[in-house]
Design an enzyme around this catalytic site. Structure first.
Site, PDB file in Angstrom:
ATOM      1  N   GLU A  76      -7.153   0.124  16.552  1.00 41.31           N
ATOM      2  CA  GLU A  76      -5.772   0.363  16.950  1.00 41.31           C
ATOM      3  C   GLU A  76      -5.448   1.848  16.853  1.00 41.31           C
ATOM      4  OE1 GLU A  76      -1.331  -0.137  15.111  1.00 41.31           O
ATOM      5  OE2 GLU A  76      -2.834  -1.622  14.520  1.00 41.31           O
ATOM      6  N   GLU A 115      -0.078   4.345   1.036  1.00 35.78           N
ATOM      7  CA  GLU A 115      -0.912   3.152   1.026  1.00 35.78           C
ATOM      8  C   GLU A 115      -2.087   3.340   0.079  1.00 35.78           C
ATOM      9  OE1 GLU A 115      -0.329   1.387   5.495  1.00 35.78           O
ATOM     10  OE2 GLU A 115      -1.586   3.154   5.301  1.00 35.78           O
ATOM     11  N   ARG A 165      -6.420   9.634  14.456  1.00 36.22           N
ATOM     12  CA  ARG A 165      -7.297   8.527  14.849  1.00 36.22           C
ATOM     13  C   ARG A 165      -7.762   8.669  16.290  1.00 36.22           C
ATOM     14  NH1 ARG A 165      -5.297   2.621  12.620  1.00 36.22           N
ATOM     15  NH2 ARG A 165      -5.514   3.030  10.377  1.00 36.22           N
ATOM     16  N   ARG A 221       2.497   7.962   4.286  1.00 39.27           N
ATOM     17  CA  ARG A 221       2.470   6.577   3.814  1.00 39.27           C
ATOM     18  C   ARG A 221       1.644   6.484   2.539  1.00 39.27           C
ATOM     19  NH1 ARG A 221       2.706   2.688   9.184  1.00 39.27           N
ATOM     20  NH2 ARG A 221       4.156   4.038  10.295  1.00 39.27           N
ATOM     21  N   HIS A 278      -7.971   5.886   6.999  1.00 43.72           N
ATOM     22  CA  HIS A 278      -6.660   6.172   6.425  1.00 43.72           C
ATOM     23  C   HIS A 278      -6.572   7.569   5.798  1.00 43.72           C
ATOM     24  CE1 HIS A 278      -6.535   1.738   6.566  1.00 43.72           C
ATOM     25  NE2 HIS A 278      -5.234   1.912   6.705  1.00 43.72           N
TER      26      HIS A 278
END
Length: 431
Positions: free
Chosen positions: A354, A214, A405, A212, A221
């Protein structure tokens, strides 16, 4: 000729001749005796050199630098004072590769290096027992996931990582040159795993990288990350993929506690096996609880809201919990809508972060196309995906969990990059 390297050493082997290989962790000269500590994957071994016993070998220590790779042959003997209860009285010390000085970073643990320094010299950073322990635990996390999924009747699949379209509406894509065609690195196997639900392979999982682009440059991240994705057909509600995920997580924690006692001790981490089922809290309930505690949100939870909710759930004794039934307009097109504007979706959070998201998918062709149009998605870009819904698609659902994570949160690490061997992020492409 050198004998085979001995891996597992035990005081019961006292009197045997052994050969070990490893890195020089430390050298201590104390008058007529010297100590050489050799480190390998399994830990530390003390090599003891009484000058009267080893003769000229004693004088060779001055030419050996820390972190050099050596092979040591000698007699193993029991010693209560030595690490692991053993020491080796050497007959030969061979330097296989001499380390230059100064070292790019300290690996003894006495001087703490910045994470960026550690990642610049990752080969050296990984020599630290605490860092090695992270990846030993990560390995067992993946083993536990596979064991659970296979026992639960899922089969492992592998989907393309070069794709023509993205699966997630908001996440940015990395473009790649593909023989003159427009292509991207896969951000999720979502479209493929749903298509597989139309094949008879009704329970599948994949552990693979996702990408990703991002702009986020945070402790949470990375641009390339490892995902567990799973999908199961013939479900009656989103509760079934939620049950799969919570039982998998319980199995992971049980397995790590059993298999990684030494690594957990090195990292000073104590894990607790969670009870299932995990608590379920609707998004509306979460929003109300957060507002009551001074945090207003709209249609999703930001980082601050996740942490605050984690604190509130923690006070009730819950580390693991699901948040479900998010507003439909904020969820990807493939999530099934409820009649009240919410969606059959869920997030799995652990201690205020999350880790996974999922839900029941829209398996009805007409409703799926209508939802895509409502969200402004061009259906022409998803031909192969939509075709799989035209000829018999069972009700299905699943989820995706970030393995990096998961390891970060289980071990209480400050940055997700600590769980990736060679992390990729906005500011890091090398090594």
């Amino acid at each position: 000729m050198r004998t085979h390297y001995s891996r597992e050493l035990d005081p019961k082997m006292s009197g045997n001749t052994v050969t070990i290989g490893g890195w020089v962790d430390n050298i201590r000269l104390m008058g007529g005796i010297a100590f050489l500590t050799v480190r390998d994957k399994l830990g530390f071994t003390q090599v003891t050199l009484p000058k009267k016993k080893v003769g000229a070998l004693f004088d060779t220590l001055g030419d050996i630098t820390k972190e050099s790779v050596v092979a040591v042959t000698g007699t193993l003997q029991a010693s209560e004072q030595a690490p692991n209860g053993i020491e080796i009285i050497p007959t030969d010390i061979e330097v296989l590769s001499k380390a230059e000085t100064p070292l790019p970073m300290d690996v003894s643990g006495k001087l703490e290096s910045e994470l960026e320094t550690r990642l610049d010299s990752r080969f050296m950073d990984l020599r630290q027992p605490k860092v090695t322990a992270i990846f030993s635990i990560r390995d067992q996390v993946l083993t536990a996931i596979r064991n659970y999924m296979e026992d639960a009747g899922f089969i492992e699949v592998h989907t393309p990582k070069i794709v023509s379209a993205g699966a997630e509406g908001g996440a940015a894509l990395f473009p790649v040159e593909y023989f003159g065609q427009k292509a991207y690195l896969s951000q999720s196997p979502q479209l493929f795993k749903q298509a597989l639900m139309a094949t008879g392979l009704d329970r599948i999982y994949e552990i693979a990288p996702a990408f990703r682009a991002e702009e986020s440059n945070t402790t949470r991240h990375v641009s390339e990350f490892l995902m567990l994705d799973y999908e199961q057909a013939f479900i009656e509600s989103m509760g079934e993929p939620m049950e799969t995920l919570e039982e998998c997580m319980k199995s992971v924690v049980e397995h790590v506690i059993k298999e990684e006692k030494a690594s957990l001790e090195i990292l000073e981490v104590k894990l607790k096996v969670p009870e299932t089922p995990f608590p379920r809290i609707s998004f509306a309930e979460a929003k109300k609880a957060l507002a009551k505690n001074g945090k207003e949100i709209e249609d999703d939870l930001d980082t601050e809201a996740e942490k605050k909710l984690g604190e509130l759930m923690g006070k009730k004794g819950y580390d693991w919990y699901f948040i479900n039934e998010f507003p439909a307009h904020g969820k990807p097109f493939y999530i099934m809508e409820e009649t009240d504007g919410n969606s059959w979706s869920f997030d799995l959070d652990y201690k205020g972060q999350e880790l996974a998201s999922g839900g029941q998918r829209e398996h009805r062709y007409a409703e799926l196309v209508e939802r895509m149009k409502k969200l402004g998605i061009k259906t022409n870009d998803f031909g192969f995906y939509l075709n799989s819904f035209k000829y018999g698609m069972p009700p299905h659902g699943g989820g995706g969990l970030g393995v990096d994570r998961l390891v970060q949160k289980l071990l209480g690490l400050n940055n997700v990059r600590e769980t990736v061997l060679f992390p990729r992020a906005k500011t890091r492409l090398v090594p």
